[in-house]
Design an enzyme around this catalytic site. Structure first.
Site, short mmCIF file in Angstrom:
data_model
loop_
_atom_site.label_atom_id
_atom_site.label_comp_id
_atom_site.label_asym_id
_atom_site.label_seq_id
_atom_site.Cartn_x
_atom_site.Cartn_y
_atom_site.Cartn_z
N LEU A 186 0.87 -1.11 0.01
CA LEU A 186 -0.25 0.00 0.04
C LEU A 186 0.75 1.22 0.09
O LEU A 186 0.39 2.52 0.33
CB LEU A 186 -0.80 0.07 1.28
CG LEU A 186 -1.93 -1.35 1.35
CD1 LEU A 186 -2.77 -1.12 2.51
CD2 LEU A 186 -2.90 -1.23 -0.05
N GLY A 187 2.21 1.21 -0.26
CA GLY A 187 2.97 2.18 -0.40
C GLY A 187 3.33 2.89 0.87
O GLY A 187 3.61 4.05 0.97
N ASP B 121 4.46 4.89 -6.28
CA ASP B 121 4.21 5.16 -5.10
C ASP B 121 4.65 6.32 -4.64
O ASP B 121 3.77 6.96 -3.86
CB ASP B 121 4.76 4.02 -4.33
CG ASP B 121 4.41 2.68 -4.19
OD1 ASP B 121 3.57 2.39 -5.19
OD2 ASP B 121 4.62 1.75 -3.48
#
Ligand code: MEV
Length: 321
Positions: free
Chosen positions: A107-108, A153
């Site tokens: 999810l970065g 990201d």
């Protein structure tokens, strides 16, 4: 002086893996991310605390910089120390990094840590980097630590919103009015992105024609999804997510747990659901304008699920006093 900053995490909505093979993708910044608080000090000490991993460290300024050897420990702290080592400071500070999102599941989170620290620390060092510089320098840090990194990201954490990445890796913001309630569910299995990208490359070497067709189909899905988002067509968006999931399964990055979460979400009312990120573990996303609470309840019986929305804003900071 006190500085507070926030940078969002992200989900890939469409196009993971095919984006590595120069097809388009769509990513969305989420309203979960990393909060940083910096408090100035009157001495030459820098302290760094990251409560979620019980980390605290004391560093000393020598000729206005930290004495840092760029040796990485495969930890989120590497990103923070790399950011601090970029700047010169007259005085030290206390830095608290609050990671208010799942860590290390695609999810970065490392980009959100880097970008949030870059904003707060560049402000403190009187450099106040603009967004382009933040995105570029943060990506350089990701490359230095991870060996390779797509710009997705760090761009999402910097600019926020929903971004369409075209076949030349150029990022364009998509503006639309549609509400996009997304459920994220995490199976708590860490995936190795590098290994998964390599396994897909090997499949391409073995079956070039088949894989070319699959990547082309994934690219068409991302292009159609861009139109669906612009037109506010939720049915089409959901169908495209399900199509994308089938193709991700076909290239070998799906797992039992990811499938289980995808089908649980669909069974209890999600219109569309798919894995997000590299696969092999990590998370799924489910698009569920209705029945959200029941889907969350069912997923949370076995996994860790939560709601999120688009973060239209990217990184931001305030100087408190
Ligand atoms: C990983 O989150 C997404 C991949 O497409 C790799 C990348 O774009 O860098 C698998």
């Amino acid at each position: 002086m006190k500085i507070k900053s926030f940078a969002p995490g992200k989900v890939i909505l469409f196009g993971e893996h095919s984006v590595v093979h120069n097809r388009p993708a769509i990513a969305m910044a989420i309203d979960k991310g990393v909060d940083v608080e910096l408090n100035s000090r009157d001495d030459n000490i820098i302290t760094v605390t990251i409560p979620v991993i019980n980390y605290s460290e004391k560093l000393f300024l020598l000729d206005n910089m930290i004495d840092y050897n760029h040796i990485h420990n495969n930890m989120i702290t590497d990103y923070v120390l790399e950011v601090i080592s970029l700047f010169k400071f007259d005085k030290g500070f206390d830095l608290e990094v609050n990671i208010n999102m799942p860590l290390g599941v695609g999810l970065g989170s490392s980009a959100a840590v880097t970008v949030s620290c870059m904003k707060a620390i560049s402000l403190y060092a009187n450099e106040d980097y603009d967004l382009e510089t933040i995105a570029q320098k943060s990506r350089n840090i990701e490359i230095a630590i991870q060996g390779a990194a797509s710009p997705i990201d760090t761009s999402m954490s910097t600019y926020g919103g929903i971004i369409y990445i075209n076949h030349e890796s150029k990022l364009n913001r998509i503006d639309f009015d549609m509400q996009l309630p997304i459920i994220i569910s995490d199976c708590n299995i860490e995936a190795n992105t590098g290994k998964l990208v390599e396994s897909v490359r090997l499949k391409y070497v073995e079956y070039p024609e088949i894989m070319t067709n699959i990547f082309d189909a994934m690219g068409l899905i991302a292009d159609n999804a861009k139109i669906a988002l612009e037109e506010g067509n939720s049915e089409s968006l959901a169908n495209l997510m399900n199509l994308n999931q089938g193709l991700l399964d076909s290239i070998g990055v799906n797992t039992f747990e990811l499938s289980d979460m995808v089908f649980t979400a669909r069974k209890f009312g999600a219109l569309g659901s798919k894995l997000t990120g590299s696969g092999g573990g990590g998370c799924i996303i489910a698009y569920a304008p209705d029945n959200t609470e029941e889907i969350l309840r069912q997923l949370n019986l076995k996994y860790k699920a939560f709601k999120c929305e688009e973060s239209k804003k990217g990184v931001q900071a305030q100087i408190i006093k």
